[in-house]
Design a protein around this motif. Sequence first.
Motif, PDB file in Angstrom:
ATOM      1  N   ALA A   1      64.231   4.951  29.659  1.00 44.28           N
ATOM      2  CA  ALA A   1      65.321   4.150  29.091  1.00 44.28           C
ATOM      3  C   ALA A   1      66.150   3.530  30.203  1.00 44.28           C
ATOM      4  O   ALA A   1      67.344   3.263  30.038  1.00 44.28           O
ATOM      5  N   PHE A   2      65.520   3.280  31.337  1.00 43.57           N
ATOM      6  CA  PHE A   2      66.189   2.779  32.538  1.00 43.57           C
ATOM      7  C   PHE A   2      65.356   1.635  33.089  1.00 43.57           C
ATOM      8  O   PHE A   2      64.209   1.826  33.493  1.00 43.57           O
ATOM      9  N   VAL A   3      65.894   0.433  33.102  1.00 45.55           N
ATOM     10  CA  VAL A   3      65.191  -0.764  33.568  1.00 45.55           C
ATOM     11  C   VAL A   3      65.960  -1.330  34.753  1.00 45.55           C
ATOM     12  O   VAL A   3      67.166  -1.594  34.645  1.00 45.55           O
ATOM     13  N   ALA A   4      65.279  -1.510  35.887  1.00 48.00           N
ATOM     14  CA  ALA A   4      65.964  -1.932  37.114  1.00 48.00           C
ATOM     15  C   ALA A   4      65.334  -3.186  37.692  1.00 48.00           C
ATOM     16  O   ALA A   4      64.128  -3.425  37.553  1.00 48.00           O
ATOM     17  N   LYS A   5      66.154  -3.980  38.357  1.00 44.35           N
ATOM     18  CA  LYS A   5      65.620  -5.112  39.100  1.00 44.35           C
ATOM     19  C   LYS A   5      64.670  -4.607  40.176  1.00 44.35           C
ATOM     20  O   LYS A   5      64.957  -3.628  40.863  1.00 44.35           O
ATOM     21  N   ARG A   6      63.570  -5.311  40.311  1.00 39.55           N
ATOM     22  CA  ARG A   6      62.546  -4.857  41.262  1.00 39.55           C
ATOM     23  C   ARG A   6      63.065  -4.881  42.702  1.00 39.55           C
ATOM     24  O   ARG A   6      62.687  -4.033  43.515  1.00 39.55           O
ATOM     25  N   ASP A   7      63.961  -5.816  43.017  1.00 45.17           N
ATOM     26  CA  ASP A   7      64.396  -5.918  44.408  1.00 45.17           C
ATOM     27  C   ASP A   7      65.395  -4.841  44.821  1.00 45.17           C
ATOM     28  O   ASP A   7      65.745  -4.744  46.006  1.00 45.17           O
ATOM     29  N   ILE A   8      65.851  -3.999  43.871  1.00 49.27           N
ATOM     30  CA  ILE A   8      66.675  -2.852  44.267  1.00 49.27           C
ATOM     31  C   ILE A   8      65.941  -1.533  44.026  1.00 49.27           C
ATOM     32  O   ILE A   8      66.491  -0.459  44.269  1.00 49.27           O
TER      33      ILE A   8
END
Length: 248
Positions: free
Chosen positions: A157-164
């Motif tokens: 349930a955690f979606v993050a920007k790939r660059d971070i």
Amino acid sequence: MPTVSIITITYNAERFLERTIQSIVAQKETDFEYIVIDGASIDGTREIIDRYKDHITTLISKPDRGLYDAMNKGLHQAKGNYVWFMNAGDELYDAQTLPNLLTRIKATSADVYYSDALFVRDNGVPVGLRSQVTPHILPHNLTWHDMSLGMKVCHQAFVAKRDIAPNYLVDNLSADLDWEIRCLKGAQKIELLPFILCKYLIGGLSVQQHRRSLTDRFKVLVAHFGLLTTLINHGRILWRASRFKSNI
């Protein structure tokens, strides 16, 4: 480039993989890629993958060093602006989940999106929301400091920007906790979604190897919060666990 890279890690998961793939195939949206990393399964996993090959953007099937090594492989294959791990047995909550997420991304472009997760048993029967059936109350304004008592947000349930998004610790069973903390440290904007992102299959690797998982969690928390703070917080964790009656 797709907006979202959905990544599934699987190994000898023929009982559960199809429900994961079907939940992704059901999405009413095309602005994503689907990556499957298989650890050279020897059961019927590959036959299931082959049935859905037209829906899989990238497939790697070869031996790995374990779950988090495989997750690093998926991370390195991803081309989307955001990465979202949905491992074998886990599911996107319903057919509108990805469209709803993409709507929020286009509106706010946050660095991290998170939500609650519905826990389910291996037969698919719901147990309840994670924030209700575990001691982990979901923060409304999540920061990395909220992780001092453990993992506040289910990894699926955690979606993050790939660059971070950093690499995972390969030899730590709480590598997902470390990964979320490091993502949150690198995030400028973090958003709680008003809808559920996933169904989470309970009984994963950290549950199967519970004692080592607790030791590895301690190491992660010491690395981010220091030894004294972690010792104090583990007293709070034990006190909280003694008062909480789990339905899982």
